[in-house]
Design a protein around this motif. Structure first.
Motif, mmCIF file in Angstrom:
data_model
loop_
_atom_site.group_PDB
_atom_site.id
_atom_site.type_symbol
_atom_site.label_atom_id
_atom_site.label_comp_id
_atom_site.label_asym_id
_atom_site.label_seq_id
_atom_site.Cartn_x
_atom_site.Cartn_y
_atom_site.Cartn_z
ATOM 1 N N THR A 45 0.832 -1.211 0.000
ATOM 2 C CA THR A 45 0.000 0.000 0.000
ATOM 3 C C THR A 45 0.867 1.261 0.000
ATOM 4 O OG1 THR A 45 -1.795 -1.119 1.167
ATOM 5 C CG2 THR A 45 -1.759 1.284 1.294
ATOM 6 N N LEU A 46 1.880 1.275 0.852
ATOM 7 C CA LEU A 46 2.736 2.453 0.968
ATOM 8 C C LEU A 46 3.595 2.633 -0.283
ATOM 9 C CD1 LEU A 46 3.835 2.251 4.710
ATOM 10 C CD2 LEU A 46 1.945 3.529 3.692
ATOM 11 N N ALA A 47 4.065 1.544 -0.859
ATOM 12 C CA ALA A 47 4.852 1.644 -2.083
ATOM 13 C C ALA A 47 4.009 2.218 -3.214
ATOM 14 C CB ALA A 47 5.399 0.274 -2.464
ATOM 15 N N ALA A 48 2.757 1.777 -3.324
ATOM 16 C CA ALA A 48 1.871 2.276 -4.370
ATOM 17 C C ALA A 48 1.577 3.763 -4.193
ATOM 18 C CB ALA A 48 0.569 1.474 -4.369
ATOM 19 N N VAL A 66 10.216 -0.133 5.661
ATOM 20 C CA VAL A 66 10.623 0.395 6.962
ATOM 21 C C VAL A 66 9.446 1.058 7.664
ATOM 22 C CG1 VAL A 66 12.078 2.095 8.128
ATOM 23 C CG2 VAL A 66 13.036 0.670 6.305
ATOM 24 N N ASP A 67 8.704 1.883 6.926
ATOM 25 C CA ASP A 67 7.567 2.576 7.529
ATOM 26 C C ASP A 67 6.496 1.578 7.974
ATOM 27 O OD1 ASP A 67 9.038 4.752 6.713
ATOM 28 O OD2 ASP A 67 7.298 5.884 6.017
ATOM 29 N N ALA A 68 6.250 0.559 7.162
ATOM 30 C CA ALA A 68 5.256 -0.447 7.529
ATOM 31 C C ALA A 68 5.656 -1.159 8.813
ATOM 32 C CB ALA A 68 5.088 -1.447 6.392
ATOM 33 N N GLU A 69 6.922 -1.468 8.945
ATOM 34 C CA GLU A 69 7.391 -2.149 10.156
ATOM 35 C C GLU A 69 7.345 -1.230 11.371
ATOM 36 O OE1 GLU A 69 11.217 -3.682 9.162
ATOM 37 O OE2 GLU A 69 10.411 -5.352 7.973
ATOM 38 N N LEU A 70 7.726 0.029 11.189
ATOM 39 C CA LEU A 70 7.694 0.960 12.320
ATOM 40 C C LEU A 70 6.265 1.222 12.780
ATOM 41 C CD1 LEU A 70 10.466 3.478 11.210
ATOM 42 C CD2 LEU A 70 10.575 1.869 13.127
ATOM 43 N N LEU A 71 5.338 1.320 11.851
ATOM 44 C CA LEU A 71 3.938 1.487 12.239
ATOM 45 C C LEU A 71 3.427 0.243 12.964
ATOM 46 C CD1 LEU A 71 2.361 3.246 9.119
ATOM 47 C CD2 LEU A 71 2.704 4.223 11.397
ATOM 48 N N ALA A 72 3.825 -0.929 12.488
ATOM 49 C CA ALA A 72 3.406 -2.166 13.148
ATOM 50 C C ALA A 72 3.956 -2.242 14.563
ATOM 51 C CB ALA A 72 3.869 -3.371 12.329
ATOM 52 N N ALA A 73 5.213 -1.878 14.725
ATOM 53 C CA ALA A 73 5.817 -1.896 16.058
ATOM 54 C C ALA A 73 5.102 -0.917 16.988
ATOM 55 C CB ALA A 73 7.300 -1.554 15.961
ATOM 56 N N HIS A 74 4.727 0.243 16.443
ATOM 57 C CA HIS A 74 4.012 1.243 17.249
ATOM 58 C C HIS A 74 2.668 0.701 17.718
ATOM 59 C CE1 HIS A 74 2.335 5.044 18.561
ATOM 60 N NE2 HIS A 74 1.338 4.899 17.708
ATOM 61 N N VAL A 75 1.917 0.123 16.807
ATOM 62 C CA VAL A 75 0.589 -0.393 17.169
ATOM 63 C C VAL A 75 0.715 -1.573 18.138
ATOM 64 C CG1 VAL A 75 -1.521 -1.461 16.300
ATOM 65 C CG2 VAL A 75 -0.442 0.387 15.013
ATOM 66 N N ALA A 76 1.717 -2.420 17.924
ATOM 67 C CA ALA A 76 1.885 -3.603 18.770
ATOM 68 C C ALA A 76 2.533 -3.275 20.104
ATOM 69 C CB ALA A 76 2.726 -4.645 18.036
ATOM 70 N N ALA A 132 -3.280 3.681 6.103
ATOM 71 C CA ALA A 132 -4.027 4.525 5.172
ATOM 72 C C ALA A 132 -3.631 5.989 5.334
ATOM 73 C CB ALA A 132 -5.522 4.349 5.384
ATOM 74 N N ALA A 133 -3.442 6.429 6.572
ATOM 75 C CA ALA A 133 -3.018 7.807 6.816
ATOM 76 C C ALA A 133 -1.623 8.053 6.261
ATOM 77 C CB ALA A 133 -3.069 8.115 8.305
ATOM 78 N N ARG A 134 -0.718 7.094 6.465
ATOM 79 C CA ARG A 134 0.645 7.244 5.933
ATOM 80 C C ARG A 134 0.625 7.283 4.410
ATOM 81 N NH1 ARG A 134 4.484 9.363 4.855
ATOM 82 N NH2 ARG A 134 6.641 8.626 4.905
ATOM 83 N N ALA A 135 -0.285 6.555 3.800
ATOM 84 C CA ALA A 135 -0.390 6.545 2.347
ATOM 85 C C ALA A 135 -0.817 7.900 1.796
ATOM 86 C CB ALA A 135 -1.370 5.461 1.896
#
Length: 283
Positions: free
Chosen positions: A19-22, A30-40, A65-68
């Motif tokens: 999603t972020l790449a698109a 990196v952003d996907a992993e950092l967001l996942a770590a934040h939520v978890a 979705a917000a990061r996108a």
């Protein structure tokens, strides 16, 4: 009938990365992993050992979705790493960049006295002031900014550090006049982007313009700031000022033209870009 594959952390991160790449995000994985770590509520390095909680997928999808839409990652997590500290950031304050850590490293490598007096002009979130105070606990550190929004974050970040925050225009001729000739180190990451510069969406739409733009040529704050630094510093005191990568030579010239600095030098960040100028107050 084939059973649905389990919703694993890896699958969710893979989907978010796509999603972020698109959306054109520069570092989607990196952003996907950092967001996942934040939520978890965990570290990025432990994601492989973390099972998503029942509400994880929904919360993670919202932030992805917000990061996108190019909302800065740091606004979504509420924090930004900078050198030895993690800073609270959000709308209304400039997000500190890793490139500025080169200036921080230079400042910490100088032979400062045991209890130095340090001034951070255009402190914003307090990044340089707080990082320096953390590494130099005996220092007296003063951060100056004219934005109340920025100072609200700086107060949170400076809590417990002893950093003194002052609301003032750093270009004012009399700013911090009670410290004239007493300061050992002046650092500054001022507004320095030329008005016609093209910026990434995260910067143009979310960083405050007041903290970004330094007039038509990017020098509107740096020009008077050099004079203020010369007034504040003691003989032999150090100064470091960040600038746009197109104005290194002009920033050097500003310090030379004051006639009050020696050892004026252009410095580069770790990517090799001209990033800041350093100088020593002449005796």
């Amino acid at each position: 009938m084939t059973a649905d594959r389990p919703v694993t952390m890896r699958r969710l991160i893979d989907t978010a990365t796509q999603t972020l790449a698109a959306a054109g995000v520069g570092s989607p994985r990196v952003d996907a992993e950092l967001l996942a770590a934040h939520v978890a509520g965990t570290d990025r390095g432990r994601l492989a050992f973390t099972e998503p909680a029942p509400d994880f997928a929904e919360r993670y999808a919202e932030l992805t979705a917000a990061r996108a839409t190019r909302v800065p990652l740091q606004h979504l997590t509420g924090s930004a790493p900078f050198g030895p500290v993690s800073l609270a950031v959000g709308p209304g304050v400039f997000i500190p960049r890793p490139e500025t850590e080169s200036l921080l490293d230079w400042a910490l490598s100088q032979p400062l006295p045991p209890a130095p007096v340090i001034v951070d002009l255009c402190t914003g979130s307090g990044a340089l002031a707080v990082a320096l105070a953390t590494q130099l606990p005996a220092a007296r550190v003063v951060g100056v900014d004219d934005s109340e929004d920025a100072l609200a974050y700086a107060r949170r970040n400076a809590a417990g550090t002893g950093v003194q925050l002052v609301r003032a225009d750093v270009t004012s001729p009399g700013v911090l006049s009670h410290l004239d000739g007493m300061v050992d180190l002046v650092v500054a990451n001022p507004p320095y982007i030329p008005l016609d510069a093209e910026l990434a969406a995260e910067v143009a739409q979310h960083d405050p313009a007041h903290a970004l733009f330094g007039g038509r040529d990017g020098m509107a704050v740096i020009d008077p700031l050099a004079v203020v630094a010369a007034r504040l510093l003691r003989a032999g005191g150090w100064c470091a000022v960040e600038h746009d990568d197109t104005t290194s030579a002009r920033t050097v010239d500003v310090f030379v033209r004051t006639g009050r600095f020696d050892q004026v030098s252009a410095r580069h960040d770790l990517s090799g870009r001209p990033r800041f100028v350093t100088a020593v107050r002449a005796g």
